[in-house]
Design an enzyme around this catalytic site. Structure first.
Site, PDB file in Angstrom:
ATOM      1  N   LYS A 259      37.546   6.034   9.789  1.00 29.55           N
ATOM      2  CA  LYS A 259      38.793   6.796   9.644  1.00 29.55           C
ATOM      3  C   LYS A 259      39.881   5.914   9.050  1.00 29.55           C
ATOM      4  O   LYS A 259      39.840   4.694   9.178  1.00 29.55           O
ATOM      5  CB  LYS A 259      39.279   7.278  11.026  1.00 29.55           C
ATOM      6  CG  LYS A 259      38.520   8.457  11.587  1.00 29.55           C
ATOM      7  CD  LYS A 259      39.192   8.955  12.865  1.00 29.55           C
ATOM      8  CE  LYS A 259      38.380  10.050  13.528  1.00 29.55           C
ATOM      9  NZ  LYS A 259      38.304  11.288  12.749  1.00 29.55           N
ATOM     10  N   ARG A 333      29.336  16.805  16.995  1.00 27.24           N
ATOM     11  CA  ARG A 333      28.239  17.776  16.945  1.00 27.24           C
ATOM     12  C   ARG A 333      26.901  17.124  17.275  1.00 27.24           C
ATOM     13  O   ARG A 333      25.988  17.782  17.782  1.00 27.24           O
ATOM     14  CB  ARG A 333      28.220  18.451  15.563  1.00 27.24           C
ATOM     15  CG  ARG A 333      28.129  17.486  14.413  1.00 27.24           C
ATOM     16  CD  ARG A 333      28.630  18.071  13.104  1.00 27.24           C
ATOM     17  NE  ARG A 333      30.083  18.054  13.009  1.00 27.24           N
ATOM     18  CZ  ARG A 333      30.784  18.582  12.004  1.00 27.24           C
ATOM     19  NH1 ARG A 333      30.166  19.173  11.002  1.00 27.24           N
ATOM     20  NH2 ARG A 333      32.092  18.508  11.994  1.00 27.24           N
TER      21      ARG A 333
HETATM   22  N1  BES Z   1      37.240  13.740  16.452  1.00 27.54           N
HETATM   23  C1  BES Z   1      37.237  14.222  15.131  1.00 27.54           C
HETATM   24  C2  BES Z   1      38.010  15.541  14.967  1.00 27.54           C
HETATM   25  C3  BES Z   1      39.480  15.438  15.134  1.00 27.54           C
HETATM   26  C4  BES Z   1      40.294  15.167  14.058  1.00 27.54           C
HETATM   27  C5  BES Z   1      40.053  15.691  16.348  1.00 27.54           C
HETATM   28  C6  BES Z   1      41.653  15.121  14.216  1.00 27.54           C
HETATM   29  C7  BES Z   1      41.405  15.646  16.498  1.00 27.54           C
HETATM   30  C8  BES Z   1      42.205  15.378  15.433  1.00 27.54           C
HETATM   31  C9  BES Z   1      35.816  14.484  14.645  1.00 27.54           C
HETATM   32  O1  BES Z   1      34.857  13.652  15.158  1.00 27.54           O
HETATM   33  C10 BES Z   1      35.831  14.279  13.165  1.00 27.54           C
HETATM   34  O2  BES Z   1      36.139  13.199  12.735  1.00 27.54           O
HETATM   35  N2  BES Z   1      35.527  15.326  12.413  1.00 27.54           N
HETATM   36  C11 BES Z   1      35.566  15.275  11.012  1.00 27.54           C
HETATM   37  C12 BES Z   1      34.413  16.091  10.482  1.00 27.54           C
HETATM   38  C13 BES Z   1      34.164  15.934   9.004  1.00 27.54           C
HETATM   39  C14 BES Z   1      33.732  14.512   8.700  1.00 27.54           C
HETATM   40  C15 BES Z   1      33.092  16.906   8.601  1.00 27.54           C
HETATM   41  C16 BES Z   1      36.896  15.862  10.539  1.00 27.54           C
HETATM   42  O3  BES Z   1      37.404  16.761  11.182  1.00 27.54           O
HETATM   43  O4  BES Z   1      37.429  15.356   9.570  1.00 27.54           O
HETATM   44 ZN    ZN Z   2      34.684  11.839  14.122  1.00 23.31          ZN
END
Ligand code: BES
Ligand code: ZN
Ligand code: ZN
Length: 486
Positions: A259, A333
């Site tokens: 991230k 997931r």
């Molecule tokens: N934990 C995150 C989702 C999230 C993002 C929660 C912002 C709270 C605030 C999750 O694991 C994630 O990173 N999801 C990705 C999925 C994508 C790579 C398909 C996302 O939401 O960007």
């Molecule tokens: Zn994530």
């Protein structure tokens, strides 16, 4: 800090109400010693959210507005309670008077108690000079219903709020201290204290059970994964069985698909689903619903150590299906796939999972509303009703079968991402691959699990969203018709 509530017919003279809850109608012609002109000068009309402080006999008192009599809601009482808690946090004991609001029923009283408790919440575990709220006891004079009904409603509100604050404490604890091992230990302790059955699965148990998603996400970490299993068995004959599943990523760095700095800052809250599930379970023995409730919380961080899962790696989930991991940041997931597969094996009457699953859901529905998806209309409707009763808002998103092809993989049964658009939905559809015909619903709580401010009953940080809804669901649970799952 827990607050004790005491329902009283009249407030003791010396204590006279510190807070008078009033409707627009009850202050039209002034209030007590306050004339119409006094109220007009302070621009106080009794609207919801309005507060007016005034001195009397050397004490500061407050009028707290609730809006029009005929539009009284539980949200207004919860918010009023939070206002009272913030205003009088320097006192150990206050009186709150609801006698001018005879329409307030038991559910309104419960919401008031929730608001007073939650409004006093502060996360002080790491502050050397933190000032906790001093409020310990509130005497509430309610205008209608029996005193025992009022007391019961206040007690339930106190129990529910205590659970929600427990979730907040877990969420607010940094990812470096609340590791997966620590999260499981704390969850187990909470479970034992409440009289729940507890099983902590360690890494060997997880490997033996073939939880390849959880192991794959954990591969980049030096700290082992855990799976926490809590079970509540009622003392009476159980009328139905329900399973709660919660995402327990104690810190989401994104793995090798790392991230950016900004979105990583709050990623200690990626275990909010797990925290809500554990906290809701902790309240069940006290509230004693006649349903069997099992909780499964897979726990790990999502790090990028030297042997971390690489984009392109294939993981085998508990139910035998394989997933090609193309983005290691879509990790929720993967661990939920294992937990949902396990949950289905026990054939409960219904499953609900809570997960901070996608940024896409937070963008679609904003910071106060969770995305609701599922395979069974009756079960989805039951969740909508629990949402209405608890003011934890949800909005249904579809799970269109023709979107499934977005996550077809050339090397495995599926890949872990779809197209960039509709991300909350593809995540929901991937989860659906791991449930059978068991009525199942998924709440994407990425938006409402975190608050950026101290507004209403919230405090900046983890909100504990979902705790009220889960407790209500367990209380009112009736097995949905399995044959209508699609
Ligand atoms: N934990 C995150 C989702 C999230 C993002 C929660 C912002 C709270 C605030 C999750 O694991 C994630 O990173 N999801 C990705 C999925 C994508 C790579 C398909 C996302 O939401 O960007
Ligand atoms: Zn994530
Ligand atoms: Zn995540």
């Amino acid at each position: 800090m827990t607050t004790n509530f005491n329902a009283v017919r009249v407030l003791p003279k010396r204590a006279k109400a510190h807070a008078h809850l009033v409707c627009v109608e009850s202050v039209k012609g002034g209030f007590g010693d306050l004339t119409k002109a006094d109220l007009a000068n302070a621009d106080f009309r009794g609207e919801a959210g309005q507060v007016m402080s005034y001195p009397q006999d050397g004490r500061m008192l407050a009028l707290v507005g609730l809006g029009n009599q005929d539009s009284l809601t539980t949200t207004k009482l919860r918010n009023a309670g939070a206002l009272i808690a913030k205003k009088f946090s320097h006192l150990a004991w206050i009186g709150a008077d609801l006698q001018d609001v005879p329409q307030a029923s038991a559910r309104h009283l419960q919401a008031l108690a929730e608001g007073i408790s939650l409004g006093g919440y502060r996360f002080l575990a790491h502050k050397t000079k933190g000032k906790p709220s001093k409020l310990k006891r509130i005497d509430v004079a309610s205008g209608s219903g029996s005193q025992s009904t009022a007391q019961e409603a206040l007690n339930v509100g106190g129990v529910v709020a205590r659970a929600q604050m427990l979730a907040r404490d877990l969420i607010n604890e940094p990812g470096g201290t609340l590791t997966a091992v620590e999260f499981a230990n704390r969850g187990a302790e909470i479970g034992r204290e409440g009289g729940l059955e507890v099983r902590v699965w360690d890494k060997d148990d997880i490997a033996e059970a073939g939880l390849g998603g959880l192991l794959g996400v954990n591969r980049g970490s030096t700290i082992p994964p855990r799976l926490l299993e809590l079970t509540y068995v009622p003392t009476e004959q159980a009328q139905g069985s329900l399973t709660f599943v919660g995402k327990g990523i104690v810190f989401d760095a994104g793995g090798l698909s790392i991230k950016a700095a900004q979105p990583m800052m709050t990623m200690k809250y990626d275990m909010s689903g797990g925290a809500a599930v554990i906290a809701a379970m902790s309240a069940l023995p006290e509230l004693a619903p006649a349903k069997k409730v099992r909780a499964l919380v897979p726990m790990t961080d999502n790090m990028l150590g030297g042997d971390a899962t690489r984009p392109g790696d294939v993981l085998k989930i508990r139910n035998g299906k394989t997933i090609e991991v193309l983005n290691t940041d879509a990790e929720g997931r993967l661990i939920l796939a294992d937990a949902l597969s396990l949950a289905c094996e026990a054939k409960p009457d219904a499953i609900i999972d809570l997960a901070t699953l996608t940024g896409a859901c937070a963008i679609a529905l904003g910071p106060k509303i969770a995305g609701l998806m599922g395979n069974n209309d009756e079960w989805i409707e039951a969740i909508r009703q629990a949402s209405d009763r608890t003011d934890e808002r949800v909005w249904q998103l579809p799970l269109p079968p023709d979107y499934v092809k977005q996550f077809e993989s050339s090397v495995a049964d599926m890949k872990n991402i779809g197209k960039p658009q509709g991300g909350a939905i593809t995540a929901g559809l991937i989860l659906k691959e791991f449930v059978d015909d068991t009525p199942w619903a998924h709440l994407d709580i990425a938006g409402p699990s975190w608050s950026d401010s101290d507004e209403d009953e919230l405090a900046k940080g983890g909100s504990g969203f979902g705790v009220r809804l889960l407790i209500d669901l367990a209380k009112n649970f009736r097995a949905p018709n399995r044959s209508t799952s699609r």
